[in-house]
Each structure stands twice: as structure tokens, then as C-alpha cells.
Design a protein around this motif. Structure first.
Motif, mmCIF file in Angstrom:
data_model
loop_
_atom_site.group_PDB
_atom_site.id
_atom_site.type_symbol
_atom_site.label_atom_id
_atom_site.label_comp_id
_atom_site.label_asym_id
_atom_site.label_seq_id
_atom_site.Cartn_x
_atom_site.Cartn_y
_atom_site.Cartn_z
ATOM 1 N N LEU A 85 -5.749 -0.709 -3.217
ATOM 2 C CA LEU A 85 -6.292 -0.749 -1.862
ATOM 3 C C LEU A 85 -7.345 -1.851 -1.743
ATOM 4 C CD1 LEU A 85 -6.636 0.439 0.986
ATOM 5 C CD2 LEU A 85 -8.292 2.053 0.009
ATOM 6 N N GLY A 116 -4.128 7.343 -12.229
ATOM 7 C CA GLY A 116 -3.475 7.067 -10.971
ATOM 8 C C GLY A 116 -4.437 6.703 -9.854
ATOM 9 N N ARG A 158 -5.582 3.148 -10.185
ATOM 10 C CA ARG A 158 -4.519 2.219 -9.773
ATOM 11 C C ARG A 158 -4.437 2.153 -8.256
ATOM 12 N NH1 ARG A 158 1.246 2.976 -8.856
ATOM 13 N NH2 ARG A 158 2.367 1.030 -9.268
ATOM 14 N N GLN A 159 -4.498 3.302 -7.589
ATOM 15 C CA GLN A 159 -4.384 3.329 -6.135
ATOM 16 C C GLN A 159 -5.586 2.670 -5.460
ATOM 17 O OE1 GLN A 159 -3.507 7.559 -5.129
ATOM 18 N NE2 GLN A 159 -1.812 6.675 -3.970
ATOM 19 N N LEU A 202 0.837 -1.204 0.000
ATOM 20 C CA LEU A 202 0.000 0.000 0.000
ATOM 21 C C LEU A 202 0.870 1.252 0.000
ATOM 22 C CD1 LEU A 202 -2.824 -1.000 2.526
ATOM 23 C CD2 LEU A 202 -2.988 -0.829 0.028
ATOM 24 N N ARG A 251 -7.347 -1.910 -11.097
ATOM 25 C CA ARG A 251 -5.955 -1.486 -10.893
ATOM 26 C C ARG A 251 -5.193 -1.473 -12.207
ATOM 27 N NH1 ARG A 251 -1.767 -3.906 -6.423
ATOM 28 N NH2 ARG A 251 0.153 -2.964 -7.230
ATOM 29 N N LEU A 291 2.119 1.944 -3.392
ATOM 30 C CA LEU A 291 1.084 2.519 -4.261
ATOM 31 C C LEU A 291 0.855 4.003 -3.998
ATOM 32 C CD1 LEU A 291 -1.558 -0.351 -4.261
ATOM 33 C CD2 LEU A 291 -0.481 0.636 -6.293
ATOM 34 N N GLY A 292 1.454 4.508 -2.933
ATOM 35 C CA GLY A 292 1.312 5.933 -2.637
ATOM 36 C C GLY A 292 0.340 6.250 -1.522
ATOM 37 N N TRP A 293 -0.209 5.234 -0.861
ATOM 38 C CA TRP A 293 -1.097 5.485 0.270
ATOM 39 C C TRP A 293 -0.262 5.916 1.477
ATOM 40 C CZ3 TRP A 293 -6.108 6.058 -0.333
ATOM 41 C CH2 TRP A 293 -6.734 5.439 -1.416
#
Length: 366
Positions: A334, A326, A329-330, A27, A317, A30-32
Motif C-alpha cells: 500500500l 502478511g 507485505r500488504q 492493491l 514489503r 495484495l488483498g486490499w
């Protein structure tokens, strides 16, 4: 819930710990904005998921099948390696533990092959050697984006060997067996080419993915059992959908070639590791978990929830990857994590249960 083999629980717990922390690290990748124990923790996503979780689970299953106490050293070593990674211990210590665990799996398969010399046991033994070599490359400092294809080949060859065992029920012709060996050789050739030409190696491995997806889709007994009911159909649906994702991963590898980062890399890897590998896990979990723990487990139609969610969220995703979306994808990533948690919840709550109706026990053709 009665568990006849509680001593195996700590090994299984180490694998589950690696899965959950690996998902958490994913996660972050992925940028979370999730809290991490240290800044570099997200880089451990791959090793935790492959060697920490999948390697421990496969080694534990094979140790149970072999029935020798020494064989449990293999899942113990990989599980401890994952624990060292999570705890922030020296990377080299974790690498050595996982290297030792993969060597242990090679020894396990050597013993299995001595007992049951056959194409399917030899194939799985080759898969274990591939994992050992991949972990050795990781220990020697090769980048994870290269090593990950060795890890993927370990899983594919192991799974293909397991399915080849059941394909014997359909009396696979010698010609088809020769094609199978050729496709495994194609995949291995791609791995050997990675060092000299990463791009060409990825494309050749992708061709192996596609070929094995088509072979498995054609010769797996799941083509017949999908017409049945209950657990038998559930397993077949998982298997056949997984082969479709394997083909998609191979096609992406052929198209994109050797990309070390970015959305295209994400498509290749997660069509394989999420779409293919976790479909295989979903299929075999109702068989493996009761076998390892010695506990009853009932099939429930609710199991389809985590299967459907896996495929729909993965589509979201990968569509985000392909379209440069984006947020898609995020969010898809998740929801992938939510899917895996749902799978664990469905599996744990089904353990210790009696079948809902006749014909839905875990003792079904796979």
C-alpha cells in the motif's frame, strides 16, 4: 506553466492512466478490499504497468528523440491498448494494440540505428525486439508469470543501453564492452530457456540480472557524479540504488528459481520492477518530462522524499514476503502505491517552475 508541445499530453495522459489503474489493480492483488470495475481486473496489473505505462513512456520518449511524426503511432497504440484493458474491451484487441505499439518501437529503433549505428543504439534495439516477442507470447496465450520475464528483460536491456551511451564518457575498455555483451547474451539465453525449463530459465536470467547490476555499478558515470550536488547527485543516487535492487532481484531469482506465484515470486518481480525500474524512472523523470512536454522543471530536494519512501516501503514489503508476515507485505505494498502517487505529485508541481538556485536545472549530467 507553459507547455510547448501540448499535443503530446494525451499520449502522456494515457501512460499515466495505465500507471494509476495498474497500481489500483496491484492493491487488489495484495488483498486490499478496493472497488474494482470487474472481478478479473486485478489480473491486468502486469500488462498495465509494463506495456501500458512503461512501454508508452519509453515509446513516447523515443518518438520525441527521433523527431518523426509517424513514430508517435507506437505510444498511441500501447496507450490505446491500456485504455481498452481498463474499459473492459476485448482482451485480444488490447493485446493486438500493444503488439502493434511494440512493433512500432522496433521500427523507431531501426531508424535510430540507421542514423547512429553504435553499440548502445543496437542494445536498445534488441530491448525493443524482446518486448515485441514478449507481447507476442502474451497474445499467443502464454501465462503472464512467464511473459513477465520477457517484459523485464526489455526494460533492463533498454536501460542498460541508455546507460551504456553515457558510459562512453568514461571510455569503457573493449574488454568491458565484451563482458557487457556476454551478460546481455546470458539474459537472452535465460529467456529462450523459459519455455523448455521455466526454473532453469529464471535462474539463468537471474544470473544475467546480477551480472548487469555489477557491470552498471562499476562502469556507470553515476559513480563519479554522486560526489557532485543538486540534480546531478540526485540522479546518481537513484541509479546506484536501483542497481542494488537489480542485484537483489537477480539473487532472489537464483535462489528461488521458477516460482509462478506467491511471496518468492513477489520478491523477484518487485525488487526488479519497483526497486530497479522505478529508481530509474525517478532518476530520469526530471530530464524526460521537460523534454517530452517542452516545459521547465526545477530540481527540488523534496524529490528525495519519494526515493527514500520507495526503498523503505519496498524493504518492508519484501521483508513481509521473506518472513511470511502478511500484514507487512500488504502495508508495504500500500505504501509503495502512496510512493508512486507522491512521485507524480512532486513531478507535476515541479513542472513549470524555475530553478531554486543556480546549478539545479534539469540540464545536468546523468
Amino acid at each position: 506553466m507553459t507547455i510547448r508541445h501540448p499535443r503530446r499530453l494525451p499520449l502522456l495522459a494515457l501512460g499515466m492512466m495505465a500507471l494509476l489503474t495498474g497500481v489500483w489493480a496491484g492493491l487488489a492483488r495484495l488483498g486490499w478490499n478496493v472497488p474494482l470495475p470487474r472481478p478479473d481486473f486485478s489480473s491486468l496489473h502486469g500488462p498495465l504497468m509494463v506495456s501500458g505505462f512503461l512501454g508508452t513512456l519509453i515509446s513516447l520518449e523515443r518518438a520525441v528523440a527521433l523527431g518523426q511524426p509517424w513514430a508517435y503511432a507506437a505510444p498511441l497504440l500501447t496507450g490505446l491498448g491500456a485504455l481498452v484493458l481498463v474499459a473492459g474491451g476485448p482482451l485480444v484487441a488490447a493485446q493486438l494494440l500493444m503488439l502493434g505499439g511494440s512493433a512500432g518501437l522496433v521500427v523507431i529503433f531501426a531508424a535510430i540505428i540507421r542514423r547512429h549505428p553504435a553499440l548502445y543504439t543496437s542494445t536498445m534495439g534488441v530491448g525493443a525486439v524482446v518486448w515485441l516477442l514478449g507481447n507476442l507470447l502474451w497474445f499467443l496465450g502464454r501465462p503472464v508469470f512467464l511473459v513477465v520475464f520477457w517484459w523485464a528483460a526489455f526494460l533492463l536491456i533498454t536501460i542498460a543501453g541508455e546507460r551504456l551511451e553515457l558510459a562512453r564518457l568514461q571510455q569503457v575498455p573493449r574488454g568491458a564492452q565484451a563482458v557487457f555483451l556476454f551478460l546481455v547474451g546470458l539474459l537472452l539465453s535465460g529467456l529462450l530457456l523459459l519455455e523448455g525449463s521455466f526454473d532453469a530459465g529464471v535462474r539463468l536470467a537471474g544470473a544475467g540480472f546480477i551480472g548487469l547490476a555489477l557491470w552498471l555499478g562499476r562502469h556507470d558515470i553515476a559513480r563519479r557524479t554522486v560526489r557532485q550536488t543538486g540534480l546531478t547527485r540526485f540522479i546518481a543516487v537513484c541509479l546506484l540504488s536501483g542497481y542494488a535492487w537489480l542485484g537483489i532481484s537477480g539473487l532472489a531469482a537464483l535462489i528461488y528459481g521458477g516460482v509462478p506465484v506467491g511471496p518468492q515470486y513477489d520478491v523477484i518481480l518487485h525488487a526488479f520492477f519497483l526497486g530497479f525500474v522505478f529508481a530509474m524512472i525517478f532518476a530520469h523523470a526530471p530530464i524526460i518530462f521537460p523534454s517530452v512536454l517542452g516545459a521547465r522543471m526545477a530540481y527540488r530536494p523534496l524529490f528525495y522524499a519519494h526515493v527514500v519512501l520507495l526503498h523503505t516501503t519496498l524493504l518492508m514489503r519484501l521483508a513481509g514476503d521473506a518472513a511470511g508476515w502478511g500484514a507487512g507485505r500488504q502495508i508495504g505494498g500500500l505504501l509503495n502505491a502512496v510512493t508512486l502517487v507522491l512521485f507524480l505529485a512532486n513531478t507535476v508541481t515541479a513542472l513549470g517552475s524555475l530553478p531554486e538556485r543556480p546549478g539545479t536545472t534539469t540540464r545536468a549530467p546523468t
